[in-house]
Design a protein around this motif. Structure first.
Motif, PDB file in Angstrom:
ATOM      1  N   PRO A  73     -11.226  21.163  35.458  1.00  0.00           N
ATOM      2  CA  PRO A  73     -10.875  20.604  36.617  1.00  0.00           C
ATOM      3  C   PRO A  73     -11.471  19.301  36.763  1.00  0.00           C
ATOM      4  CG  PRO A  73     -12.864  22.116  36.454  1.00  0.00           C
ATOM      5  CD  PRO A  73     -12.317  21.874  35.145  1.00  0.00           C
ATOM      6  N   THR A  74     -10.898  18.557  37.566  1.00  0.00           N
ATOM      7  CA  THR A  74     -11.259  17.223  38.400  1.00  0.00           C
ATOM      8  C   THR A  74     -11.321  17.128  39.828  1.00  0.00           C
ATOM      9  OG1 THR A  74     -10.142  15.866  36.518  1.00  0.00           O
ATOM     10  CG2 THR A  74     -10.512  14.730  38.801  1.00  0.00           C
ATOM     11  N   THR A  75     -12.371  16.833  40.253  1.00  0.00           N
ATOM     12  CA  THR A  75     -12.830  17.123  41.681  1.00  0.00           C
ATOM     13  C   THR A  75     -13.204  15.565  42.230  1.00  0.00           C
ATOM     14  OG1 THR A  75     -13.759  19.359  41.336  1.00  0.00           O
ATOM     15  CG2 THR A  75     -14.326  18.374  43.617  1.00  0.00           C
ATOM     16  N   ILE A  76     -12.327  15.146  43.298  1.00  0.00           N
ATOM     17  CA  ILE A  76     -12.676  13.918  43.945  1.00  0.00           C
ATOM     18  C   ILE A  76     -13.013  14.323  45.570  1.00  0.00           C
ATOM     19  CG2 ILE A  76     -11.597  11.756  44.603  1.00  0.00           C
ATOM     20  CD1 ILE A  76      -9.647  12.135  42.199  1.00  0.00           C
ATOM     21  N   MET A  77     -14.076  13.604  45.960  1.00  0.00           N
ATOM     22  CA  MET A  77     -14.519  13.547  47.478  1.00  0.00           C
ATOM     23  C   MET A  77     -13.855  12.528  48.029  1.00  0.00           C
ATOM     24  SD  MET A  77     -18.180  13.619  49.304  1.00  0.00           S
ATOM     25  CE  MET A  77     -18.818  15.076  48.379  1.00  0.00           C
ATOM     26  N   VAL A  78     -13.223  12.630  48.906  1.00  0.00           N
ATOM     27  CA  VAL A  78     -12.398  11.797  49.767  1.00  0.00           C
ATOM     28  C   VAL A  78     -12.868  11.586  51.242  1.00  0.00           C
ATOM     29  CG1 VAL A  78      -9.928  10.827  50.272  1.00  0.00           C
ATOM     30  CG2 VAL A  78     -10.165  12.314  48.053  1.00  0.00           C
ATOM     31  N   GLY A  79     -12.653  10.408  51.468  1.00  0.00           N
ATOM     32  CA  GLY A  79     -13.252  10.160  52.945  1.00  0.00           C
ATOM     33  C   GLY A  79     -12.137  10.195  54.024  1.00  0.00           C
ATOM     34  N   GLU A  80     -12.625  10.227  55.140  1.00  0.00           N
ATOM     35  CA  GLU A  80     -11.820  10.102  56.382  1.00  0.00           C
ATOM     36  C   GLU A  80     -10.714   9.164  56.291  1.00  0.00           C
ATOM     37  OE1 GLU A  80     -14.175  10.118  59.894  1.00  0.00           O
ATOM     38  OE2 GLU A  80     -14.984  12.059  59.784  1.00  0.00           O
ATOM     39  N   ASP A  81     -11.097   8.172  55.650  1.00  0.00           N
ATOM     40  CA  ASP A  81     -10.211   6.947  55.349  1.00  0.00           C
ATOM     41  C   ASP A  81      -9.073   7.122  54.109  1.00  0.00           C
ATOM     42  OD1 ASP A  81     -11.774   6.744  53.411  1.00  0.00           O
ATOM     43  OD2 ASP A  81     -12.796   4.902  54.215  1.00  0.00           O
ATOM     44  N   GLY A  82      -9.259   8.290  53.449  1.00  0.00           N
ATOM     45  CA  GLY A  82      -8.263   8.493  52.483  1.00  0.00           C
ATOM     46  C   GLY A  82      -8.814   7.585  51.371  1.00  0.00           C
ATOM     47  N   CYS A  83     -10.134   7.229  51.133  1.00  0.00           N
ATOM     48  CA  CYS A  83     -10.538   6.649  49.792  1.00  0.00           C
ATOM     49  C   CYS A  83     -11.614   7.596  49.272  1.00  0.00           C
ATOM     50  CB  CYS A  83     -11.074   5.356  50.144  1.00  0.00           C
ATOM     51  SG  CYS A  83     -10.141   4.159  51.026  1.00  0.00           S
ATOM     52  N   GLU A  84     -11.542   7.354  47.983  1.00  0.00           N
ATOM     53  CA  GLU A  84     -12.577   7.811  47.180  1.00  0.00           C
ATOM     54  C   GLU A  84     -14.034   7.602  47.347  1.00  0.00           C
ATOM     55  OE1 GLU A  84     -13.905   8.030  42.349  1.00  0.00           O
ATOM     56  OE2 GLU A  84     -13.431   6.153  43.279  1.00  0.00           O
ATOM     57  N   ILE A  85     -14.861   8.773  47.597  1.00  0.00           N
ATOM     58  CA  ILE A  85     -16.117   8.623  47.802  1.00  0.00           C
ATOM     59  C   ILE A  85     -16.937   8.736  46.496  1.00  0.00           C
ATOM     60  CG2 ILE A  85     -18.463   9.581  48.863  1.00  0.00           C
ATOM     61  CD1 ILE A  85     -16.580  10.451  51.263  1.00  0.00           C
ATOM     62  N   GLY A  86     -16.314   9.783  45.831  1.00  0.00           N
ATOM     63  CA  GLY A  86     -17.091  10.023  44.272  1.00  0.00           C
ATOM     64  C   GLY A  86     -16.211  11.016  43.733  1.00  0.00           C
ATOM     65  N   THR A  87     -16.260  11.045  42.247  1.00  0.00           N
ATOM     66  CA  THR A  87     -15.391  11.976  41.392  1.00  0.00           C
ATOM     67  C   THR A  87     -16.506  12.735  40.573  1.00  0.00           C
ATOM     68  OG1 THR A  87     -13.713  10.646  41.506  1.00  0.00           O
ATOM     69  CG2 THR A  87     -13.955  11.840  39.584  1.00  0.00           C
ATOM     70  N   MET A  88     -16.040  13.977  40.155  1.00  0.00           N
ATOM     71  CA  MET A  88     -16.642  14.896  39.312  1.00  0.00           C
ATOM     72  C   MET A  88     -15.746  15.324  38.262  1.00  0.00           C
ATOM     73  SD  MET A  88     -19.486  17.042  38.432  1.00  0.00           S
ATOM     74  CE  MET A  88     -20.319  17.596  39.832  1.00  0.00           C
ATOM     75  N   TYR A  89     -16.026  14.971  36.848  1.00  0.00           N
ATOM     76  CA  TYR A  89     -15.286  15.745  35.773  1.00  0.00           C
ATOM     77  C   TYR A  89     -15.807  16.607  35.446  1.00  0.00           C
ATOM     78  CZ  TYR A  89     -13.543  10.924  36.388  1.00  0.00           C
ATOM     79  OH  TYR A  89     -12.830   9.729  36.784  1.00  0.00           O
ATOM     80  N   GLY A  90     -15.277  18.054  35.243  1.00  0.00           N
ATOM     81  CA  GLY A  90     -15.743  19.277  34.818  1.00  0.00           C
ATOM     82  C   GLY A  90     -16.251  20.303  35.937  1.00  0.00           C
ATOM     83  N   PRO A  91     -16.567  21.349  35.960  1.00  0.00           N
ATOM     84  CA  PRO A  91     -16.736  22.380  36.709  1.00  0.00           C
ATOM     85  C   PRO A  91     -18.190  22.234  37.428  1.00  0.00           C
ATOM     86  CG  PRO A  91     -17.177  23.326  34.725  1.00  0.00           C
ATOM     87  CD  PRO A  91     -16.493  22.085  34.351  1.00  0.00           C
ATOM     88  N   ALA A  92     -18.383  22.668  38.606  1.00  0.00           N
ATOM     89  CA  ALA A  92     -19.608  22.776  39.231  1.00  0.00           C
ATOM     90  C   ALA A  92     -19.802  23.771  40.334  1.00  0.00           C
ATOM     91  CB  ALA A  92     -20.113  21.377  39.992  1.00  0.00           C
ATOM     92  N   ASP A  93     -20.852  24.354  40.550  1.00  0.00           N
ATOM     93  CA  ASP A  93     -21.198  25.223  41.624  1.00  0.00           C
ATOM     94  C   ASP A  93     -21.237  24.370  42.738  1.00  0.00           C
ATOM     95  OD1 ASP A  93     -21.918  27.075  43.198  1.00  0.00           O
ATOM     96  OD2 ASP A  93     -23.578  27.841  42.250  1.00  0.00           O
ATOM     97  N   TRP A  94     -20.194  24.247  43.232  1.00  0.00           N
ATOM     98  CA  TRP A  94     -20.125  23.437  44.859  1.00  0.00           C
ATOM     99  C   TRP A  94     -20.710  24.263  45.921  1.00  0.00           C
ATOM    100  CZ3 TRP A  94     -19.206  18.586  45.106  1.00  0.00           C
ATOM    101  CH2 TRP A  94     -18.642  18.003  43.946  1.00  0.00           C
ATOM    102  N   ALA A  95     -21.142  25.594  45.543  1.00  0.00           N
ATOM    103  CA  ALA A  95     -21.833  26.233  46.823  1.00  0.00           C
ATOM    104  C   ALA A  95     -23.412  26.354  46.889  1.00  0.00           C
ATOM    105  CB  ALA A  95     -21.319  27.596  46.828  1.00  0.00           C
ATOM    106  N   ALA A  96     -23.909  25.636  45.420  1.00  0.00           N
ATOM    107  CA  ALA A  96     -25.258  25.331  45.294  1.00  0.00           C
ATOM    108  C   ALA A  96     -25.973  24.447  46.571  1.00  0.00           C
ATOM    109  CB  ALA A  96     -25.618  24.920  44.033  1.00  0.00           C
ATOM    110  N   PRO A  97     -27.077  24.689  46.759  1.00  0.00           N
ATOM    111  CA  PRO A  97     -27.815  23.939  47.815  1.00  0.00           C
ATOM    112  C   PRO A  97     -27.510  22.319  47.547  1.00  0.00           C
ATOM    113  CG  PRO A  97     -29.143  25.670  47.144  1.00  0.00           C
ATOM    114  CD  PRO A  97     -28.125  25.797  46.076  1.00  0.00           C
ATOM    115  N   GLU A  98     -27.902  21.952  46.348  1.00  0.00           N
ATOM    116  CA  GLU A  98     -27.733  20.466  46.225  1.00  0.00           C
ATOM    117  C   GLU A  98     -26.376  20.016  46.493  1.00  0.00           C
ATOM    118  OE1 GLU A  98     -28.868  22.659  43.790  1.00  0.00           O
ATOM    119  OE2 GLU A  98     -27.927  22.262  42.012  1.00  0.00           O
TER     120      GLU A  98
END
Length: 219
Positions: A181-206
């Motif tokens: 998987p590829t995961t990209i955080m995208v801001g309200e302005d439609g731009c990249e905030i950051g990217t994650m390559y590979g899986p993660a526990d996105w429900a973890a506290p961090e």
């Protein structure tokens, strides 16, 4: 002794070469100017996301340690895919901060990650944030994908798809898709905030802390 005709031809050639060189330099200057203007415009559009990105590096820990905050402005609002009923939609059509995830049923790490994304959506999904999980299987119908989501216990994520894989290829052209998987955080302005390559526990506290800070930084 050179004839006046030969001398004249030589002078004409020099003038033509000088003129061509001047034209090339001029065109290069125009291209550079246009590139600088375009880059400046993108930077202005992406200012909110870049502000958020600048605050996230210390929070990239634990399950989201591989999260890479954006270093340069990159607009991804033009990425398009389909809703569950087949209606075309772009990231720009979706308000708020988005966590864009590209997945497929044949992607083994996606099977593990999808329930975490589902819990993140259950925890934080709403007016200001949503997980946008886009399936890129190549089959003509969505039966297999929907059965997959039911099998892994996903019930809170809206279903989006792109069986042409255009969204993945568009991201790869922007150097933002190395695999799934590829995961990209995208801001309200439609731009990249950051990217994650590979899986993660996105429900973890961090992960929740990372998402919350990104939202807060844009307000």
């Amino acid at each position: 002794m050179k004839s006046s005709t030969t001398t004249g031809n030589f002078g004409l050639r020099k003038a033509l070469v000088a003129g061509l060189a001047g034209l090339i330099v001029g065109l290069g200057g125009i291209y550079l100017y246009q590139t600088q203007v375009a880059g400046s415009a993108t930077a202005n559009v992406c200012q909110s996301s870049m502000t958020a990105a600048s605050q996230l590096k210390p929070l990239a820990t634990g399950e989201v340690a591989a999260f890479l905050p954006a270093q340069n402005p990159l607009s991804v609002g033009d990425l398009t895919f389909k809703t569950a009923d087949g209606t075309p939609i772009s990231l720009a059509d979706i308000e708020g901060t988005k966590l864009l995830n590209i997945w497929a049923t044949w992607c083994a790490p996606c099977r593990k990650e999808m329930p975490h994304l589902d819990r993140l959506q259950a925890e934080m999904g709403g007016d200001v944030f949503n997980v946008i999980a886009v399936n890129v299987d190549r089959n003509d119908t969505d039966d297999k994908q929907l059965a997959f989501l039911e099998e892994v216990g996903v019930s809170h994520l809206a279903y989006y798809s792109d069986n042409s894989m255009k969204v993945f290829n568009d991201l790869r052209a922007k150097a933002r898709a190395l695999g799934l998987p590829t995961t990209i955080m995208v801001g309200e302005d439609g731009c990249e905030i950051g990217t994650m390559y590979g899986p993660a526990d996105w429900a973890a506290p961090e992960a929740l802390k990372l998402v919350n800070r990104a939202i807060e930084a844009q307000s």
